[in-house]
Design an enzyme around this catalytic site. Structure first.
Site, mmCIF file in Angstrom:
data_model
loop_
_atom_site.group_PDB
_atom_site.id
_atom_site.type_symbol
_atom_site.label_atom_id
_atom_site.label_comp_id
_atom_site.label_asym_id
_atom_site.label_seq_id
_atom_site.Cartn_x
_atom_site.Cartn_y
_atom_site.Cartn_z
ATOM 1 N N HIS A 62 -4.301 -18.414 -27.172
ATOM 2 C CA HIS A 62 -3.014 -18.195 -26.522
ATOM 3 C C HIS A 62 -2.489 -19.553 -26.072
ATOM 4 O O HIS A 62 -3.243 -20.401 -25.576
ATOM 5 C CB HIS A 62 -3.145 -17.231 -25.340
ATOM 6 C CG HIS A 62 -3.191 -15.795 -25.761
ATOM 7 N ND1 HIS A 62 -3.710 -14.782 -24.971
ATOM 8 C CD2 HIS A 62 -2.771 -15.184 -26.907
ATOM 9 C CE1 HIS A 62 -3.604 -13.616 -25.614
ATOM 10 N NE2 HIS A 62 -3.046 -13.837 -26.778
ATOM 11 N N ASP A 64 -0.904 -20.977 -23.686
ATOM 12 C CA ASP A 64 -1.076 -21.616 -22.380
ATOM 13 C C ASP A 64 -2.482 -22.169 -22.184
ATOM 14 O O ASP A 64 -2.782 -22.731 -21.123
ATOM 15 C CB ASP A 64 -0.707 -20.659 -21.238
ATOM 16 C CG ASP A 64 -1.488 -19.352 -21.253
ATOM 17 O OD1 ASP A 64 -1.891 -18.914 -22.344
ATOM 18 O OD2 ASP A 64 -1.686 -18.760 -20.176
ATOM 19 N N HIS A 140 -10.549 -9.867 -23.866
ATOM 20 C CA HIS A 140 -9.126 -10.173 -23.767
ATOM 21 C C HIS A 140 -8.415 -9.615 -25.006
ATOM 22 O O HIS A 140 -9.043 -8.965 -25.846
ATOM 23 C CB HIS A 140 -8.933 -11.690 -23.623
ATOM 24 C CG HIS A 140 -7.574 -12.103 -23.186
ATOM 25 N ND1 HIS A 140 -6.859 -11.441 -22.212
ATOM 26 C CD2 HIS A 140 -6.764 -13.128 -23.606
ATOM 27 C CE1 HIS A 140 -5.694 -12.042 -22.035
ATOM 28 N NE2 HIS A 140 -5.616 -13.066 -22.877
ATOM 29 N N ASP A 210 -9.435 -16.271 -20.293
ATOM 30 C CA ASP A 210 -8.835 -15.078 -19.733
ATOM 31 C C ASP A 210 -9.728 -13.873 -20.045
ATOM 32 O O ASP A 210 -10.325 -13.806 -21.108
ATOM 33 C CB ASP A 210 -7.460 -14.832 -20.328
ATOM 34 C CG ASP A 210 -6.439 -15.883 -19.947
ATOM 35 O OD1 ASP A 210 -6.779 -16.822 -19.233
ATOM 36 O OD2 ASP A 210 -5.289 -15.783 -20.408
ATOM 37 N N HIS A 268 -5.680 -18.955 -12.584
ATOM 38 C CA HIS A 268 -4.859 -18.283 -13.596
ATOM 39 C C HIS A 268 -3.917 -17.264 -12.945
ATOM 40 O O HIS A 268 -3.784 -16.132 -13.386
ATOM 41 C CB HIS A 268 -5.731 -17.611 -14.664
ATOM 42 C CG HIS A 268 -4.983 -17.335 -15.943
ATOM 43 N ND1 HIS A 268 -4.383 -16.124 -16.210
ATOM 44 C CD2 HIS A 268 -4.741 -18.123 -17.011
ATOM 45 C CE1 HIS A 268 -3.811 -16.170 -17.409
ATOM 46 N NE2 HIS A 268 -4.006 -17.380 -17.903
#
Length: 301
Positions: A62, A64, A140, A210, A268
């Site tokens: 992802h 970010d 995730h 994440d 986060h």
């Protein structure tokens, strides 16, 4: 062991917050964990030497968490880097980065090595004489790993007064530090514990972002010194956390409690909240030792 937070907010960068990236320093080694957009600017702000970064760990693809990577690699080239760079991340990371470098004709002038990860089981991915790194499979929306960093046990420390008392020659010092007993010339056996002190307990750090709430990671992170666990939402948005496969501050604290870690660092954060202090307040209802990550913050572990 020292942790520097370069960015710890979810999704998009803002003028006052940055996406995920952090530097873990262990025994004079610097490990970059994730590389969100703007990472190299944050490295400069925090006066971290680019040349000391030889390993980069990317949790998932992802944006970010890795959009800053190709820019950092390009800057390394402009700085005439000579050291090899090793990148550990999900399968596909090599294709993404090499395509950008090829189309921009920006081939690095140093060795660039990709170690692509595909296993859904924890595995050892890096080891040298001081440190080892293992993956922590996370839960995730796409394939994601956390990373567990462990110091190796140091050699034992010489008890100088004891070795002088027994008149032991210096040529035996290394064997003693390696844990060996010593046989004196008069036939006496001196056990190692009389000649040395225990080394410091090795430290450990687990990075978990994440991920949604996932008790499967508990055996992997049990009793670690410090756990960084994502806390994108507060419990009031539990349904949104579940939908996006993220965790709440309360869920992060529950994992920390069940794994019996020593310290929990939250990060986060979704930028929907007015203050990150709400995350600490919520987590402390479950687990007492909670710290808040924030951009530019350093933790001496």
């Amino acid at each position: 062991m020292k942790l520097t937070i370069l960015g710890c907010y979810a999704a998009t960068p803002r003028t006052i917050t940055n996406p995920t990236a952090q530097i873990l320093e262990i025994k004079n080694r610097l490990f970059l964990i994730d590389c969100g957009e703007g990472t190299q600017v944050q490295l400069r702000k925090n006066k971290i030497k680019f040349s000391k970064i030889n390993q980069i760990f990317i949790s998932h693809l992802h944006g970010d968490h890795f959009f800053g990577l190709v820019g950092l690699i390009s800057t390394f080239s402009l700085l005439n880097r000579n050291n090899d760079l090793h990148i550990y991340g999900p399968k596909g990371i090599k294709e993404i980065i090499m395509l950008q470098l090829r189309l921009s004709n920006s081939w690095p002038n140093f060795g660039l090595h990709f170690h692509e990860l595909v296993s859904n089981q924890s595995e050892l991915i890096f080891e040298d004489e001081k440190v080892l790194v293992e993956t922590i499979p996370l839960k995730h929306r796409i394939y994601t790993n956390g990373f567990l960093f462990r110091e190796k046990m140091d050699e034992r420390k010489l008890n100088i007064e004891a070795v002088q008392e027994y008149q032991i020659e210096k040529c035996y010092f290394q064997n003693i530090k390696n844990g060996k007993d010593i046989l004196l010339g008069d036939g006496r056996l001196i056990v190692n514990s009389q000649l040395t002190f225990d080394p410091p307990k090795p430290k450990s750090y687990a990075f978990c972002s994440d991920t949604s709430y996932n008790e499967a990671i508990i055996p992997l992170i049990e009793n670690v010194d410090v756990l960084y666990h994502e806390s994108t939402f507060l419990q009031s948005e539990e349904n949104l956390a579940s939908k996006t496969m993220h965790a709440t501050a309360m869920e992060a604290a529950t994992i920390a409690q069940k794994a019996q870690v020593q310290q929990l660092i939250l990060g986060h954060y979704s930028t929907r909240y007015d203050s990150i202090s709400f995350f600490k307040e919520e987590a402390e209802t479950i687990f007492p030792n909670v710290l808040l990550a924030d951009d530019g913050k350093t933790f001496d572990l």
